[in-house]
Motif scaffolding. Structure first.
Motif, mmCIF file in Angstrom:
data_model
loop_
_atom_site.group_PDB
_atom_site.id
_atom_site.type_symbol
_atom_site.label_atom_id
_atom_site.label_comp_id
_atom_site.label_asym_id
_atom_site.label_seq_id
_atom_site.Cartn_x
_atom_site.Cartn_y
_atom_site.Cartn_z
ATOM 1 N N TYR A 1 -9.754 -4.279 -2.180
ATOM 2 C CA TYR A 1 -8.958 -3.107 -1.767
ATOM 3 C C TYR A 1 -9.541 -1.832 -2.374
ATOM 4 C CZ TYR A 1 -5.090 0.188 -1.479
ATOM 5 O OH TYR A 1 -4.329 1.312 -1.241
ATOM 6 N N GLU B 1 0.825 -1.200 0.000
ATOM 7 C CA GLU B 1 0.000 0.000 0.000
ATOM 8 C C GLU B 1 0.868 1.262 0.000
ATOM 9 O OE1 GLU B 1 -3.158 0.048 2.828
ATOM 10 O OE2 GLU B 1 -3.425 -2.128 2.791
ATOM 11 N N THR C 1 -12.786 -0.964 -0.531
ATOM 12 C CA THR C 1 -12.587 -0.615 0.874
ATOM 13 C C THR C 1 -11.915 0.744 1.031
ATOM 14 O OG1 THR C 1 -12.399 -2.958 1.451
ATOM 15 C CG2 THR C 1 -11.546 -1.356 3.042
ATOM 16 N N HIS C 2 -10.919 1.011 0.178
ATOM 17 C CA HIS C 2 -10.135 2.235 0.314
ATOM 18 C C HIS C 2 -10.556 3.331 -0.668
ATOM 19 C CE1 HIS C 2 -7.573 -0.869 2.139
ATOM 20 N NE2 HIS C 2 -7.028 0.109 2.848
ATOM 21 N N ASN C 3 -11.488 3.008 -1.600
ATOM 22 C CA ASN C 3 -11.817 3.964 -2.659
ATOM 23 C C ASN C 3 -10.532 4.473 -3.297
ATOM 24 O OD1 ASN C 3 -14.495 4.334 -3.407
ATOM 25 N ND2 ASN C 3 -14.961 5.495 -1.549
ATOM 26 N N ALA C 4 -9.739 3.555 -3.767
ATOM 27 C CA ALA C 4 -8.421 3.904 -4.282
ATOM 28 C C ALA C 4 -8.019 2.923 -5.374
ATOM 29 C CB ALA C 4 -7.398 3.888 -3.145
ATOM 30 N N LYS D 1 -8.612 9.280 -6.146
ATOM 31 C CA LYS D 1 -8.997 8.104 -5.346
ATOM 32 C C LYS D 1 -10.108 7.321 -6.050
ATOM 33 C CE LYS D 1 -6.166 9.236 -2.036
ATOM 34 N NZ LYS D 1 -4.906 8.477 -1.842
#
Length: 617
Positions: free
Chosen positions: A495, A165, A498-501, A436
């Motif tokens: 991922y 990450e 969850t992370h908006n990425a 993002k």
């Protein structure tokens, strides 16, 4: 208690049966005890007599690992009710399997087995054969530590899936390649990993015994064909390879579909994956030959990259939007694009969804959330960022409105290593990181950008190392391992949500065919190189080896699947070739809701031209 079993195993209060029979698993031994044991011992799971399954205490791979079934007398001696008749029956069944297939591990180390005292000559012979098999199996299968890539580069392999990450330290040295399935069809052993993450090394055990919950599922199998039971296969794999048990349980490839697949008429996901990889290869071979014969104008194959298509497609959801390059047609196949639709597009007939306005293999389908292919390199990358950002806004709006039925999705963008040298690559990834956006950038690094090898493309460590420069997560995976690709995309998708990425995945693979039918790869690479990769790293051969090792399919049965798919492709091609071309009027439609005047004039000019020179057309 049965003295023979206690003495031979050396564990007080446990009756243990050793066997090596992948398709029988616990049912053979449990069935034998149920038929012959008396009273409470027949319940196998009651308060006083408990059925257990014990895994190997060391190592995690190879055929020398199998299940163990034990009946433990908890307190009142009821297991003694499994008298001489039960023990003799089970022992005979076990010995019959041992003689046929060879002995197997029972949760003990080799040293413990060497110190075990066996009561008879027959048992000593079993132990001797067992120890010999351990050594021969260990010599036969030793997971490689490194992956040999184009240009002679060596990359460390890892059995541990870890997304790096933003803000985390990059892997030491060369980024490792995540792999589950080795070339010989065995799940790899983490003790042979060429790269060990220091953090995970301190916290992750090399082996882990499967949980009783997982093991109990072998009796909950309601699939029709027991020889092709996915739930039973999961139990076997979790027992043989406990380190990979979580991936075994989570992978979509080992879960049956809730309804039968339309193209196979069964719900077995793994067998469908194998058939579709074979179908892709047969379609590529036949359509490339059709181009050589002048029947279509152009074609591009994906030979050697099939695991990327099917492994990643199985990890996605229908609402996930795909923006591909021109070598990912397997993703459409997995989502339901038929051979008729593929061949209609390549022949540009009246049933082509693009109405003949695109080159062959430039597929697209609104119904399947698959954007139409664009020939120029990299155009799909910034577009994928925009798609993902819109999906992020939609998810936020649904949450603000209290819409609990909204199922968010992601965008996934496929491209080759050469595409990573375009300006669109930089713009797309930079925008995605700053906005993002929930998008997976999937680079299939197959060693060549047309005729330019990776040695001449970049001096750094491939493509994935660039993720940290953009401030996004990264992961490198073996693109020829269908299980590893599936796991990588599944975790990357989670991922993103969850992370908006965004996340960048680099899949290491090899392009076995020419870049296209306009290319002759023998002019810039040695045929021996192609032969070496097609022999040692081929994804279809690897999956076939896995299925044969677990006695799901024989080489003859796989050949039958290949023949069936070949005939299906030929039939679809011949049908597409006989169909008429699209109507001329469709040349001017589908761009504007109503045709503007300048297009109306052009259409009239075309009809006038055709009328004037009717003898020429």
């Amino acid at each position: 208690r049965a003295s023979w079993w206690t003495e031979s195993i050396g564990r007080d209060g446990i009756i243990t049966c050793m066997y090596r029979a992948p398709m029988m698993q616990t049912n053979l031994l449990r069935g034998a005890l149920k038929r012959h044991a008396l009273g409470a011992s027949a319940r196998l799971g009651g308060s006083s007599c408990t059925a257990l399954r014990i895994g190997r205490s060391r190592g995690c791979s190879g055929r020398n690992l199998s299940s163990v079934v034990a009946v433990r007398d908890d307190d009142d001696g009821t297991a003694a009710a499994a008298t001489a008749a039960a023990v003799a029956h089970v022992r005979a069944a076990v010995n019959g399997v041992v003689k046929k297939r060879g002995p197997s591990l029972v949760g003990k180390s080799t040293k413990e087995w060497q110190q075990t005292s066996f009561p008879s000559v027959e048992d000593e012979e079993i132990k001797k054969n067992y120890l010999n098999q351990i050594h021969s199996d260990e010599e036969e299968h030793a997971s490689p530590t490194h992956l040999k890539y184009t240009g002679g580069q060596s990359m460390p392999l890892t059995s541990k899936l870890k997304i790096v990450e933003p803000g985390e330290d990059a892997p030491r040295g060369i980024w490792p390649v995540y792999r589950i399935l080795d070339e010989d069809g065995c799940f790899r052993c983490p003790s042979n990993d060429g790269y060990v993450d220091p953090e995970m090394e301190a916290t992750t055990p090399i082996t882990a015994s499967p949980s009783e919950e997982i093991m109990s599922r072998s009796n909950d199998d309601d699939e029709e064909n027991e020889n092709h039971s996915l739930s039973r296969l999961r139990v076997i794999l979790s027992s043989k390879y406990p380190f990979h048990s979580s991936q075994v349980e989570d992978t979509n490839l080992l879960q049956p579909s809730s309804t039968p697949y339309a193209d196979t008429a069964h719900d077995n996901t793994l067998l469908r994956a194998q058939r579709q990889m074979i179908r892709l290869r047969q379609m590529d071979s036949i359509m490339q030959n059709a181009q050589r014969q002048g029947r279509i104008s152009f074609y591009m194959t994906c030979r050697g990259e099939e695991a990327i298509h099917i492994g990643s497609a199985a990890a996605l959801r229908p609402q996930d939007v795909i923006l591909a390059q021109y070598r990912e047609h397997g993703l459409m196949m997995w989502r339901g694009f038929t051979l008729d639709q593929f061949t209609n597009q390549c022949f540009s007939n009246d049933l082509d969804l693009g109405r003949g306005r695109q080159m062959p293999i430039h597929y697209g389908s609104r119904a399947l959330n698959y954007h139409t292919i664009s020939s120029p390199l990299g155009t799909q990358i910034p577009q994928a960022t925009g798609v993902a950002y819109k999906m992020k806004l939609d998810a936020a709006a649904a949450a603000a409105n209290g819409d609990s039925n909204h199922d968010p999705g992601i965008a996934i963008c496929y491209f080759g290593d050469g595409c990573a040298s375009t300006t669109d690559f930089h713009a797309g990834l930079n925008f995605a990181a700053t906005l993002k956006a929930p998008v997976i950038f999937f680079c299939r690094n197959n060693g060549y950008a047309i005729s330019t090898s990776v040695e001449d493309q970049y001096a750094g460590d491939g493509i994935v190392c660039r993720a940290q420069g953009y401030g996004m997560a990264g992961l490198r995976v073996d693109g020829n391992d269908i299980f590893a690709v599936n796991a990588a995309v599944r975790e990357a998708r989670q991922y993103c949500l969850t992370h908006n990425a965004p996340i960048l995945i680099e899949a290491m693979t090899y392009r076995q065919g020419h870049h296209s039918t306009s290319d002759d790869s023998s002019r810039y690479r040695c045929p021996k190189e192609v032969h070496s990769h097609s022999t040692s790293t081929d994804p279809v051969k690897r999956l076939n080896a896995f299925l044969e090792r677990h006695e799901w399919l024989s080489a003859e049965e796989t050949a039958k699947v290949r023949d069936e798919e070949r005939m299906a492709v030929l039939q679809a091609m011949e049908a597409a070739e006989r169909r008429p071309l699209p109507q001329l009027e469709t040349l001017f439609t589908d761009v504007y809701e109503s045709m503007p005047r300048h297009l109306q004039r052009q259409e009239q000019q075309l009809h006038d031209h055709l009328a004037k020179y009717s003898d020429k057309y």
